[in-house]
Scaffold this active site. Structure first.
Site, mmCIF file in Angstrom:
data_model
loop_
_atom_site.group_PDB
_atom_site.id
_atom_site.type_symbol
_atom_site.label_atom_id
_atom_site.label_comp_id
_atom_site.label_asym_id
_atom_site.label_seq_id
_atom_site.Cartn_x
_atom_site.Cartn_y
_atom_site.Cartn_z
ATOM 1 N N LYS A 138 -0.746 4.702 11.896
ATOM 2 C CA LYS A 138 -2.194 4.929 12.055
ATOM 3 C C LYS A 138 -2.496 5.579 13.408
ATOM 4 C CE LYS A 138 -4.577 3.272 8.447
ATOM 5 N NZ LYS A 138 -5.666 3.995 7.771
ATOM 6 N N GLU A 167 -5.750 -2.592 14.643
ATOM 7 C CA GLU A 167 -4.332 -2.950 14.797
ATOM 8 C C GLU A 167 -3.649 -2.069 15.842
ATOM 9 O OE1 GLU A 167 -2.110 -5.330 13.118
ATOM 10 O OE2 GLU A 167 -4.080 -6.229 12.938
ATOM 11 N N ALA A 220 -4.669 4.245 2.152
ATOM 12 C CA ALA A 220 -3.617 3.856 3.103
ATOM 13 C C ALA A 220 -2.752 2.787 2.479
ATOM 14 C CB ALA A 220 -4.236 3.296 4.382
ATOM 15 N N LEU A 277 -9.827 7.093 3.217
ATOM 16 C CA LEU A 277 -9.728 5.626 3.222
ATOM 17 C C LEU A 277 -8.464 5.149 2.521
ATOM 18 C CD1 LEU A 277 -13.450 4.820 2.355
ATOM 19 C CD2 LEU A 277 -12.435 5.422 4.536
ATOM 20 N N GLY A 307 -10.154 0.980 -3.932
ATOM 21 C CA GLY A 307 -10.122 -0.066 -2.908
ATOM 22 C C GLY A 307 -11.517 -0.531 -2.510
ATOM 23 N N THR A 354 -7.753 1.970 13.021
ATOM 24 C CA THR A 354 -7.754 0.505 12.902
ATOM 25 C C THR A 354 -7.578 -0.214 14.233
ATOM 26 O OG1 THR A 354 -6.396 -1.345 12.105
ATOM 27 C CG2 THR A 354 -5.290 0.751 12.291
ATOM 28 N N SER A 371 -2.318 -0.520 3.273
ATOM 29 C CA SER A 371 -3.220 -1.264 4.160
ATOM 30 C C SER A 371 -2.713 -2.642 4.572
ATOM 31 C CB SER A 371 -4.591 -1.388 3.511
ATOM 32 O OG SER A 371 -4.458 -2.025 2.263
HETATM 33 P P1 GDR Z 1 -4.666 -7.753 9.205
HETATM 34 O O1 GDR Z 1 -5.248 -8.601 7.977
HETATM 35 O O2 GDR Z 1 -3.197 -7.787 9.263
HETATM 36 O O3 GDR Z 1 -5.416 -8.194 10.434
HETATM 37 O O4 GDR Z 1 -5.089 -6.259 8.809
HETATM 38 P P2 GDR Z 1 -4.641 -9.856 7.181
HETATM 39 O O5 GDR Z 1 -5.793 -10.486 6.497
HETATM 40 O O6 GDR Z 1 -3.469 -9.459 6.347
HETATM 41 O O7 GDR Z 1 -4.079 -10.807 8.351
HETATM 42 C C1 GDR Z 1 -4.935 -11.352 9.331
HETATM 43 C C2 GDR Z 1 -4.187 -12.389 10.125
HETATM 44 O O8 GDR Z 1 -3.938 -13.524 9.297
HETATM 45 C C3 GDR Z 1 -2.589 -13.985 9.528
HETATM 46 N N1 GDR Z 1 -2.129 -14.725 8.354
HETATM 47 C C4 GDR Z 1 -1.941 -14.224 7.126
HETATM 48 N N2 GDR Z 1 -2.155 -12.978 6.628
HETATM 49 C C5 GDR Z 1 -1.888 -12.754 5.312
HETATM 50 N N3 GDR Z 1 -2.124 -11.535 4.804
HETATM 51 N N4 GDR Z 1 -1.403 -13.758 4.496
HETATM 52 C C6 GDR Z 1 -1.174 -15.026 4.979
HETATM 53 O O9 GDR Z 1 -0.750 -15.911 4.245
HETATM 54 C C7 GDR Z 1 -1.458 -15.275 6.346
HETATM 55 N N5 GDR Z 1 -1.377 -16.375 7.133
HETATM 56 C C8 GDR Z 1 -1.787 -16.026 8.344
HETATM 57 C C9 GDR Z 1 -1.829 -12.675 9.777
HETATM 58 O O10 GDR Z 1 -0.569 -12.969 10.409
HETATM 59 C C10 GDR Z 1 -2.824 -11.947 10.667
HETATM 60 O O11 GDR Z 1 -2.704 -12.382 11.997
HETATM 61 C C11 GDR Z 1 -6.294 -5.934 8.124
HETATM 62 C C12 GDR Z 1 -5.959 -4.826 7.130
HETATM 63 O O12 GDR Z 1 -7.090 -4.578 6.328
HETATM 64 C C13 GDR Z 1 -5.579 -3.559 7.837
HETATM 65 O O13 GDR Z 1 -5.398 -2.509 6.876
HETATM 66 C C14 GDR Z 1 -6.711 -3.190 8.800
HETATM 67 O O14 GDR Z 1 -6.369 -2.019 9.503
HETATM 68 C C15 GDR Z 1 -6.967 -4.333 9.754
HETATM 69 O O15 GDR Z 1 -7.278 -5.502 9.032
HETATM 70 C C16 GDR Z 1 -8.147 -4.025 10.678
#
Ligand code: GDR
Length: 340
Positions: free
Chosen positions: A153, A128, A83, A81, A11, A126, A85
């Site tokens: 977590k 989260e 998970a 690290l 990762g 995290t 994720s």
């Molecule tokens: P997150 O990261 O859930 O915060 O967790 P992610 O990038 O998946 O989402 C961030 C925000 O973007 C919104 N979103 C979308 N997300 C994804 N994945 N795909 C989409 O198309 C999209 N559109 C909007 C999400 O709803 C969210 O609000 C990450 C991970 O790395 C975790 O493992 C870690 O613990 C936290 O960051 C800190």
């Protein structure tokens, strides 16, 4: 020579951390699961060239395997690290998420307490866990998890505290806010944006699709954040630390910034698809990193603008090569875009 075990290879975080530890003269054992290796093989290219880097194929929920490697290697440091994720995915696989993100941490804590109590342990907690209920989050903010991911977590986070207090082991949780890089998986929103907009710019796709653009995140660079992990295990006393930049922007802001670099119109390049919405959203995350700055002297070197710029440039160049290869009828390059 110090010895470290790093789980979660290949990762993003495990690859950068392994490189950092190897530069510092550690012998590093990288634990990987075969299915993860296929997806992110290129991340380990630098570490794999090093003679002090050794790979172990092991699932972190395999208690006897974890007990065995801890009692044989008895490492100076252990960085957990690995998970499940992806927060959205945890709603689809809540039970395996509980094993991987929760129970597996108790397995390693128990193995350290019984067989290698001198080992310093780092757990990837995290932001989260905060659930985005308050405007700014520090080590003293209450936890209100809003996904199977963050509930598991938080269980692990609490177990670290219990083992630290009960058995005196040196164990720290880094409460890391979102951290990204060109090694980020394609199903996280920053990489979906930088890769998707690069492909759109090159004419390789008609548009990208995202879910909730209103959510806000505090984004830093993974290289800065793995340095914070290492610093936590070098301190005199173990403690938990928030690692963040202290600045938050929305997904829409990030999209507009990347579209600005590419010179494309966000409304034409991106369509909203509610399939990417989560059953329960974390609306605002913004960390307060005062404690780690004050106590350990950590500072991030990258702004979110530097981060997104680097990711976009990387994705433009790999997709540019791909478009050239495609048009000349040759094989695809290694990295491919996966929508999630
Ligand atoms: P997150 O990261 O859930 O915060 O967790 P992610 O990038 O998946 O989402 C961030 C925000 O973007 C919104 N979103 C979308 N997300 C994804 N994945 N795909 C989409 O198309 C999209 N559109 C909007 C999400 O709803 C969210 O609000 C990450 C991970 O790395 C975790 O493992 C870690 O613990 C936290 O960051 C800190």
């Amino acid at each position: 020579m110090k010895t470290a075990i790093v789980t979660g290879c290949p990762g993003q975080d495990a690859s950068y951390l392994s490189e950092l530890l190897l530069e510092k003269g550690y012998k590093v054992y990288g634990i990987y699961r075969r299915s993860s290796t296929e997806k992110n093989a290129s991340n380990m290219a630098v570490a794999e060239r090093h003679t002090d880097f050794h790979q172990i194929n092991l699932d972190i929920t395999d208690a006897s395997g974890i007990f065995s490697i801890i009692s044989h290697i008895r490492p100076d440091e252990y960085y957990n690290l690995a998970a499940m994720s992806h927060v959205g995915q945890s709603f689809k696989e809540p039970i395996s998420c509980a094993y991987v993100n929760g129970t597996a941490v108790t397995i390693v804590l128990e193995a350290i307490a019984k067989h290698s109590p001198h080992t310093r342990f780092y757990q990837a907690s995290t932001s989260e866990m905060f659930g985005g209920i308050t405007e700014s989050q520090s080590e003293t903010t209450s936890f209100v998890p809003r996904s199977p991911y963050s509930a598991a977590k938080l269980y692990a986070h609490n177990m670290v505290d219990i083992y630290r207090k009960s058995y005196g082991i040196y164990a720290c949780c880094g409460i890391l806010f979102n951290h990204e890089s060109p090694r980020r998986g394609f199903d996280f929103v920053t990489r979906k944006i930088t890769s998707g907009i690069a492909r759109y710019k090159l004419g390789l796709s008609s548009h990208i699709e995202l879910g909730n653009l209103a959510a806000k995140r505090d984004w830093g660079h993974a290289k800065d954040y793995v340095r914070a992990m290492w610093m936590m295990l070098q301190a005199q006393e173990p403690s938990d630390y928030v690692v963040a930049t202290g600045e938050t922007i929305s997904i829409k802001d990030a999209l507009e910034y990347v579209c600005g670099i590419a010179g494309v119109e966000p409304n034409e390049a991106c369509k909203i698809n509610p399939a990417f919405n989560r059953p329960l959203e974390v609306n605002v995350l913004c960390g307060d990193p005062s404690k780690i700055k004050r106590e350990l002297g950590w500072q991030p070197e990258y702004t979110w603008q530097d981060l997104l710029y680097e990711m976009y440039q990387h994705d433009y160049s790999i997709n540019y090569s791909q478009s050239v290869l495609n048009s000349s009828g040759k094989e695809k390059v290694e990295e491919t875009q996966v929508q999630a």
